[in-house]
Design a protein around this motif. Structure first.
Motif, PDB file in Angstrom:
ATOM      1  N   UNK A 334       0.823  -1.205   0.000  1.00 42.75           N
ATOM      2  CA  UNK A 334       0.000   0.000   0.000  1.00 42.75           C
ATOM      3  C   UNK A 334       0.864   1.264   0.000  1.00 42.75           C
ATOM      4  N   UNK A 335       0.428   2.299  -0.682  1.00 44.77           N
ATOM      5  CA  UNK A 335       1.132   3.583  -0.679  1.00 44.77           C
ATOM      6  C   UNK A 335       2.586   3.416  -1.056  1.00 44.77           C
ATOM      7  N   UNK A 336       3.458   3.959  -0.209  1.00 44.69           N
ATOM      8  CA  UNK A 336       4.897   3.903  -0.488  1.00 44.69           C
ATOM      9  C   UNK A 336       5.609   2.807   0.298  1.00 44.69           C
ATOM     10  N   UNK A 337       4.845   1.915   0.941  1.00 39.01           N
ATOM     11  CA  UNK A 337       5.477   0.863   1.744  1.00 39.01           C
ATOM     12  C   UNK A 337       6.410   0.025   0.877  1.00 39.01           C
ATOM     13  N   UNK A 338       7.512  -0.459   1.481  1.00 34.87           N
ATOM     14  CA  UNK A 338       8.512  -1.235   0.735  1.00 34.87           C
ATOM     15  C   UNK A 338       8.879  -2.496   1.511  1.00 34.87           C
ATOM     16  N   UNK A 339       9.316  -3.543   0.793  1.00 35.44           N
ATOM     17  CA  UNK A 339       9.794  -4.748   1.490  1.00 35.44           C
ATOM     18  C   UNK A 339      10.956  -4.404   2.429  1.00 35.44           C
ATOM     19  N   UNK A 340      11.002  -5.054   3.579  1.00 34.40           N
ATOM     20  CA  UNK A 340      12.042  -4.764   4.577  1.00 34.40           C
ATOM     21  C   UNK A 340      13.447  -4.866   3.998  1.00 34.40           C
ATOM     22  N   UNK A 341      13.680  -5.856   3.128  1.00 33.42           N
ATOM     23  CA  UNK A 341      15.049  -6.032   2.622  1.00 33.42           C
ATOM     24  C   UNK A 341      15.490  -4.833   1.792  1.00 33.42           C
ATOM     25  N   UNK A 342      14.550  -4.198   1.083  1.00 37.78           N
ATOM     26  CA  UNK A 342      14.919  -3.007   0.308  1.00 37.78           C
ATOM     27  C   UNK A 342      15.232  -1.835   1.236  1.00 37.78           C
ATOM     28  N   UNK A 343      14.445  -1.720   2.306  1.00 40.30           N
ATOM     29  CA  UNK A 343      14.663  -0.614   3.246  1.00 40.30           C
ATOM     30  C   UNK A 343      16.053  -0.734   3.873  1.00 40.30           C
ATOM     31  N   UNK A 344      16.401  -1.955   4.306  1.00 39.71           N
ATOM     32  CA  UNK A 344      17.700  -2.148   4.976  1.00 39.71           C
ATOM     33  C   UNK A 344      18.853  -1.897   4.004  1.00 39.71           C
ATOM     34  N   UNK A 345      18.683  -2.376   2.770  1.00 40.04           N
ATOM     35  CA  UNK A 345      19.735  -2.172   1.769  1.00 40.04           C
ATOM     36  C   UNK A 345      19.959  -0.680   1.527  1.00 40.04           C
ATOM     37  N   UNK A 346      18.873   0.042   1.371  1.00 39.60           N
ATOM     38  CA  UNK A 346      18.951   1.478   1.127  1.00 39.60           C
ATOM     39  C   UNK A 346      19.658   2.175   2.294  1.00 39.60           C
ATOM     40  N   UNK A 347      19.284   1.786   3.507  1.00 39.42           N
ATOM     41  CA  UNK A 347      19.870   2.405   4.694  1.00 39.42           C
ATOM     42  C   UNK A 347      21.365   2.097   4.799  1.00 39.42           C
ATOM     43  N   UNK A 348      21.715   0.838   4.519  1.00 37.78           N
ATOM     44  CA  UNK A 348      23.136   0.448   4.605  1.00 37.78           C
ATOM     45  C   UNK A 348      23.965   1.315   3.663  1.00 37.78           C
ATOM     46  N   UNK A 349      23.446   1.529   2.458  1.00 32.51           N
ATOM     47  CA  UNK A 349      24.204   2.304   1.489  1.00 32.51           C
ATOM     48  C   UNK A 349      24.323   3.774   1.900  1.00 32.51           C
ATOM     49  N   UNK A 350      23.296   4.279   2.590  1.00 36.64           N
ATOM     50  CA  UNK A 350      23.391   5.654   3.091  1.00 36.64           C
ATOM     51  C   UNK A 350      24.426   5.781   4.204  1.00 36.64           C
ATOM     52  N   UNK A 351      24.811   4.632   4.779  1.00 32.12           N
ATOM     53  CA  UNK A 351      25.813   4.688   5.844  1.00 32.12           C
ATOM     54  C   UNK A 351      27.169   4.230   5.347  1.00 32.12           C
ATOM     55  N   UNK A 352      27.377   4.282   4.046  1.00 35.69           N
ATOM     56  CA  UNK A 352      28.711   4.020   3.513  1.00 35.69           C
ATOM     57  C   UNK A 352      28.954   2.598   3.061  1.00 35.69           C
ATOM     58  N   UNK A 353      27.959   1.703   3.201  1.00 29.52           N
ATOM     59  CA  UNK A 353      28.146   0.344   2.713  1.00 29.52           C
ATOM     60  C   UNK A 353      27.923   0.326   1.204  1.00 29.52           C
ATOM     61  N   UNK A 354      28.181  -0.817   0.618  1.00 33.93           N
ATOM     62  CA  UNK A 354      28.024  -0.922  -0.824  1.00 33.93           C
ATOM     63  C   UNK A 354      27.245  -2.193  -1.130  1.00 33.93           C
ATOM     64  N   UNK A 355      25.951  -2.140  -0.916  1.00 31.99           N
ATOM     65  CA  UNK A 355      25.090  -3.296  -1.130  1.00 31.99           C
ATOM     66  C   UNK A 355      24.305  -3.092  -2.413  1.00 31.99           C
ATOM     67  N   UNK A 356      24.188  -4.149  -3.216  1.00 30.20           N
ATOM     68  CA  UNK A 356      23.430  -3.971  -4.458  1.00 30.20           C
ATOM     69  C   UNK A 356      22.458  -5.118  -4.695  1.00 30.20           C
ATOM     70  N   UNK A 357      21.852  -5.607  -3.623  1.00 34.40           N
ATOM     71  CA  UNK A 357      20.891  -6.703  -3.792  1.00 34.40           C
ATOM     72  C   UNK A 357      19.719  -6.259  -4.659  1.00 34.40           C
ATOM     73  N   UNK A 358      19.427  -7.090  -5.664  1.00 34.91           N
ATOM     74  CA  UNK A 358      18.318  -6.766  -6.568  1.00 34.91           C
ATOM     75  C   UNK A 358      17.078  -7.567  -6.210  1.00 34.91           C
ATOM     76  N   UNK A 359      17.243  -8.653  -5.488  1.00 32.79           N
ATOM     77  CA  UNK A 359      16.093  -9.508  -5.213  1.00 32.79           C
ATOM     78  C   UNK A 359      16.339 -10.327  -3.960  1.00 32.79           C
TER      79      UNK A 359
END
Ligand code: SF4
Lengths: 551, 139
Positions: A334-359
């Motif tokens: 619903x709305x802008x909700x996202x799967x947890x794994x995408x949220x964590x990946x996005x956050x990790x990258x904002x903290x300097x990690x380099x994650x590129x999980x696509x699925x």
């Protein structure tokens, strides 16, 4: 579970202790009923309450709450005394038998009866039934683990299986029933402070170095870092065991933990001693709540991240028999909700990690690479085969239907003598009742999901406290009347349900309701090893009140 | 009987039995749930939760946008994903740098998938640098 669900009807004797299986695991309970009604299996039930399963039981032992170890030790005593133990199995596959036998030597049926309240003859009969069966399996759930002695309770059950050799065969084994849908998977994946995925110890240097390498922590040169690289700020993995949930709460109050990130949990409803948890959530400097609803815990958050539900994402759950199964999206979030794994990946990258999980499938490939028990599991394989039971070490391994067939993970099965200890809090003149907590069939845990289903809500709409007719009479309480239930920690109001299901002196409440959260009453003593809080036994008093129950 | 636009096979999200089921979707609503027979878990059966418990997916109070607030006394207001995640990243970084990695704690979830649990503990261990990861399964 060391066995599989489909093996349940293969057992000649099923011993259920501390599991209200028909309410907590209804479809699995159908297999137990099938064993009893269709195959003539004998069910031994050990439970203080007259739960539905009692109607199918050959023997119902109603031990006083908190005395499971005394009961189990007495059963072991009888088995040895009558020569029903499996000496060949003990010789070949176990160690520590002598010390164990010495300890249970003192647990005569008379002493067992004195402590547990179960008639000696019933204990003897249970021992004979279990030991003489060709195949016998033991099932338990939170009723066994939610005591200060929880780990010991489990060890006592392990002793029984080792004593009789009822382990490592079709229909013979030790079967803890996991509560929430993916508790098994959360543990398998290293959602624990002492182990990495696959129960690999964080304090084992070789293991830690393996993970430092796999996760790209120790790449000294300037080569591009592999997918899933960590933040450059982290140079080594933490060498110490982390904190458990109850320790986290204490550490926040002690000013040692300053940020708490909660994904899909509601400790504000499910933790023991809620007032203590509330103080911690108020105190913590920064609280992130990532979930599908803004629940009781989320009310304390600084940032709330909307997640996709199970029906809106790809992934896997692992059930109580170690079977990994696919979760598939049927709807858009619903709305802008996202799967947890995408949220964590996005956050990790904002903290300097380099994650590129696509699925999610790609994440499972990484899990398989670092987790030997999941080594042969991939989404592609699950799509082809359906569920796979771990351990599944390689892509051509069929999975494992039952554990410990020819050896135990540690080599020899270890007998652990466990001494009975009284529960931390016993009833006294001020708080004369034992409070026991549990679930009702129609709701799930904190009720965050099921209470939003109008149909389910009307089947079980109010907080209730079960009281035995004799106790109700003494209190002068009527069916449906509101009463105040108080412990040394807090009080709640609930409606009386008069029923002989619980024995006299014991009252029973569920914890599905935020309004009358039974966990306001429960203590936060924890089992020293598993750190599971004591829910099942606390002392309370019950008083009639005028105010209506809030719904 | 109403016809489904599509039927999606998945795993029940309520308890550890892990029953296999079909979600029948019509006009983006789960309008029927059926147990699947092609497995050794539930053999076609479901309990009342699995069969009738999925209205929550469509509940009007599902979270739809990130929410944030300046202080605990303030009300939540909607935020963009960028705002919300930047805020989380900055605060976690700040707290880690000021008090050390062990000042940040994580709760993973017995309701989330294996993949999500794996990633959150990996985040805790490699991005923050702490083993303080637990979940409510002890409860
Ligand atoms: S249908 Fe019922 S028994 Fe099966 S997994 Fe769902 S909640 Fe558990």
């Amino acid at each position: 579970m060391t066995n599989s669900i489909r093996e349940i009807p293969e057992a000649e004797v099923i011993f259920v202790i501390g599991s209200n299986t028909t309410e907590a695991h209804p479809v699995l309970a159908l297999q137990m009923k099938k064993a009893v009604c269709g195959r003539g299996a004998k069910l031994i039930l050990a439970d203080p309450r007259r739960i539905e399963l009692a109607g199918f039981a050959h023997l119902h032992l109603r031990q006083r709450p908190g005395t499971d170890i005394a009961l189990i030790n007495t059963i072991a005593h009888v088995i040895i005394k009558e020569g029903l133990h499996d000496l060949a199995f003990i010789e070949e596959r176990t160690e520590g038998y002598e010390e164990f036998a010495a300890l249970v030597g003192e647990w005569t049926p008379e002493r067992g009866k004195e402590v547990t309240g179960v008639p000696a003859q019933e204990i003897i009969e249970a021992a004979r039934l279990y030991a003489k069966a060709g195949n016998a399996s033991i099932f338990w759930a939170m009723g066994i683990t939610q005591h200060t002695t929880g780990t010991d309770n489990v060890k006592a059950l392990v002793n029984l299986a080792l004593l009789t050799g009822h382990i490592g065969r079709l229909g013979a084994g030790l079967n803890p029933l996991r509560g929430q849908n993916n508790v098994q998977g959360a543990c398998d994946m290293g959602g624990l402070p002492n182990v990495y995925p696959g129960y690999q110890n964080v304090t084992d240097v070789a293991v830690r170095e393996k993970f430092e390498k796999a996760w790209g922590i120790t790449t000294a040169d300037d080569r591009p870092r592999p997918n899933g690289s960590p933040s450059p700020a982290v140079r080594r993995l933490d060498t110490q065991i982390g904190l458990t949930i109850t320790e986290i709460v204490d550490a926040i109050l002690a000013g040692e933990v300053h940020a708490l990130y909660i994904m899909g949990e509601n400790p504000m409803l499910s933790d023991p001693n809620l007032n203590h948890v509330r103080q911690a959530l108020e105190r913590v400097d920064f609280l992130v709540h990532q979930d599908i609803f803004l629940n009781e815990t989320g009310q304390f958050a600084d940032v709330v991240l909307p997640a996709a539900s199970f029906a809106e994402k790809w992934g896997t759950f692992t059930n109580t028999e170690r079977r990994v199964q696919m979760v598939r999206p049927a709807l858009e979030p619903p709305g802008e909700a996202r799967p947890d794994w995408q949220i964590i990946t996005d956050l990790a990258n904002r903290m300097g990690a380099d994650w590129s999980y696509e699925s999610a499938a790609e994440i499972m490939d990484e899990i398989a690479a670092v987790t030997p028990i999941y080594g042969g599991i991939s989404h592609a394989r699950l799509e082809r085969l359906g569920g796979i039971q771990w351990p599944c070490p390689t892509p051509d391994h069929p999975g494992t239907q039952y554990l410990h067939e020819s050896k135990f993970s540690r080599g020899r099965g270890l007998f652990t003598p466990v001494e009975f200890e009284e529960a931390e809090e016993l009833p006294d003149s001020e708080y004369p009742f034992i409070l026991s907590t549990g679930r009702v069939l129609f709701h799930w845990h904190g009720g965050t999901m099921s209470r939003r289903s109008p149909g389910l809500e009307s089947l079980a709409p109010q907080a209730e406290i079960e009281i035995h007719p004799q106790d109700a009479q003494k209190l002068g309480a009527q069916d449906g009347q509101p009463v105040r239930v108080s412990s040394r920690r807090g009080d709640v109001v609930a409606n009386v349900l008069i029923t002989p299901r619980s024995p006299t002196g014991t009252v029973f409440m569920t914890f599905h309701y935020a309004e009358a959260a039974a966990n306001l009453l429960t203590p936060n003593y924890v089992d020293p090893v598993a750190k599971i809080p004591e829910y099942k036994v606390s002392a309370v008093k019950v008083e009639i009140v005028e105010e209506a129950v809030s719904v | 009987m109403l016809k489904a636009d599509r039927i999606v096979q998945t795993t029940c999200s309520y308890c550890g039995v892990g029953c296999q089921l079909d979600l029948h979707i019509r006009e983006e609503i789960i309008f029927r749930v059926e147990g699947r027979f092609d497995n050794e878990v539930n053999f076609g059966q479901l309990c009342v939760k699995g069969r009738f418990g999925y209205d929550f997916v469509h509940a009007s109070d599902r979270l739809r946008r990130p929410l944030a607030r300046a202080s605990r006394r303030a009300e939540f207001s909607p935020a963009s994903w960028d705002e919300a995640l930047d805020r989380v990243a900055n605060r976690l970084k700040g707290i880690r740098d000021q008090y050390g990695p062990r000042s940040v704690a994580f709760l993973t979830s017995a309701k989330c998938t294996n993949e999500e649990n794996y990633l959150l503990q990996k985040f805790a261990r490699t991005v923050i640098g702490t083993n303080t990861v637990d979940h409510c399964a002890r409860l």
